[in-house]
Design an enzyme around this catalytic site. Sequence first.
Site, PDB file in Angstrom:
ATOM      1  N   HIS A  61      48.403  45.918  50.293  1.00 40.37           N
ATOM      2  CA  HIS A  61      47.154  46.686  50.255  1.00 40.37           C
ATOM      3  C   HIS A  61      45.989  45.724  50.416  1.00 40.37           C
ATOM      4  O   HIS A  61      46.185  44.511  50.462  1.00 40.37           O
ATOM      5  CB  HIS A  61      47.041  47.499  48.959  1.00 40.37           C
ATOM      6  N   HIS A  63      43.226  44.882  48.605  1.00 43.67           N
ATOM      7  CA  HIS A  63      42.429  44.241  47.562  1.00 43.67           C
ATOM      8  C   HIS A  63      42.442  42.721  47.736  1.00 43.67           C
ATOM      9  O   HIS A  63      43.437  42.139  48.156  1.00 43.67           O
ATOM     10  CB  HIS A  63      42.955  44.630  46.182  1.00 43.67           C
ATOM     11  N   ASP A  65      42.725  40.031  46.002  1.00 43.74           N
ATOM     12  CA  ASP A  65      43.712  39.110  45.441  1.00 43.74           C
ATOM     13  C   ASP A  65      45.037  39.144  46.191  1.00 43.74           C
ATOM     14  O   ASP A  65      45.948  38.380  45.870  1.00 43.74           O
ATOM     15  CB  ASP A  65      43.930  39.390  43.947  1.00 43.74           C
ATOM     16  N   HIS A  66      45.128  40.001  47.219  1.00 48.10           N
ATOM     17  CA  HIS A  66      46.338  40.075  48.035  1.00 48.10           C
ATOM     18  C   HIS A  66      46.105  39.658  49.492  1.00 48.10           C
ATOM     19  O   HIS A  66      47.069  39.515  50.235  1.00 48.10           O
ATOM     20  CB  HIS A  66      46.912  41.490  47.992  1.00 48.10           C
ATOM     21  N   HIS A 139      48.874  53.116  44.130  1.00 49.99           N
ATOM     22  CA  HIS A 139      47.798  52.265  43.657  1.00 49.99           C
ATOM     23  C   HIS A 139      46.483  53.001  43.888  1.00 49.99           C
ATOM     24  O   HIS A 139      46.469  54.182  44.210  1.00 49.99           O
ATOM     25  CB  HIS A 139      47.857  50.908  44.364  1.00 49.99           C
ATOM     26  N   ASP A 210      51.065  46.081  44.025  1.00 52.29           N
ATOM     27  CA  ASP A 210      50.471  46.768  42.880  1.00 52.29           C
ATOM     28  C   ASP A 210      50.844  48.244  42.921  1.00 52.29           C
ATOM     29  O   ASP A 210      50.646  48.916  43.946  1.00 52.29           O
ATOM     30  CB  ASP A 210      48.951  46.639  42.912  1.00 52.29           C
ATOM     31  N   HIS A 268      52.324  39.879  38.784  1.00 51.09           N
ATOM     32  CA  HIS A 268      50.944  40.374  38.740  1.00 51.09           C
ATOM     33  C   HIS A 268      50.475  40.457  37.285  1.00 51.09           C
ATOM     34  O   HIS A 268      49.907  41.457  36.845  1.00 51.09           O
ATOM     35  CB  HIS A 268      50.828  41.730  39.453  1.00 51.09           C
TER      36      HIS A 268
END
Length: 308
Positions: A61, A63, A65-66, A139, A210, A268
């Site tokens: 996805h 976001h 942090d990914h 998510h 996530d 995570h």
Amino acid sequence: MTLSVTFLGTSGAVPTTERNPSSVFVRRNGDAFLFDAGEATQRQMMRFNTGFDVSDVFVTHGHGDHVFGLPGLVHTWDFNDRTDPLTIHVPRGLGAGVEDLVFSVGGDVGYPVRVSEVSAGETVLDFPEFEVRAFTTDHRTASVGYALVEDDRKGRFDRDRAEELGVPVGPKFSKLHDGQPVELDDGTVVRPEQVVGDPRPGRKLVYTGDTRPHDAVVSAAEDADLLIHDATFANDASERAAETGHSTAGEAADVASRAGARALALTHVSSRYAGDAREISEGASGFGGDAFVAHDGLEYEVPFPDDE
């Protein structure tokens, strides 16, 4: 036949001194893949000596942090004179955003980079002997998980039985193991099913990114040899997990149990557990298989189901 996992980043959205943002490196024989690429993924690859020969990146996805590790990684490969093509797989609707992220600073690179949008239920990569499939996750934004699924392997060859039937040691053994009948000098025909056992399952590696607990994850992880599942929070923070679209360790353990997974990697991990993830580990105690909290640099060799 190698199927190994190196955890490059195991933190939640906020990194800590011990945990980098999300990224998992997978090597299967000569093929190398990344699942998500949080900030400084390239440094983690150097730190843990994974090699840089990645052909595909699978993003769960959008976001930060990914995905924030993608620009540096793509341009570092260019500095190193990479010529091999790279494919970045992303959930449908995210393609333009990822292209903007990767190329907004630094411009084009000297090797082919393709951003491919994928949907849940789709076979994303179809290689000889294995494939990578996308599946639904839950998510706060468009998201998918990925399952690397190997084909069935040949059954075991019964050498003793073959010799009893008069098959000479040599090429006829290989023909039988490949599914071809052979004729002996006296005219007798020996069939593969006489000396080869039933096909044996390959391995299954599942990465959720996530997610909340979801029936689609249970289905995708059925009989998985390793399920890598979101376990952002300990069990006493279930309300916070639901609010933010994440899972507790206990919820991850329940998914793994329902799926019949053999091993569960909890990842995570929220920064609130910095330096001590015992609450996460203890929260998954209900899982009957091998459950562990992943940490940066952890290497895990995925076993065949019949190795147990």
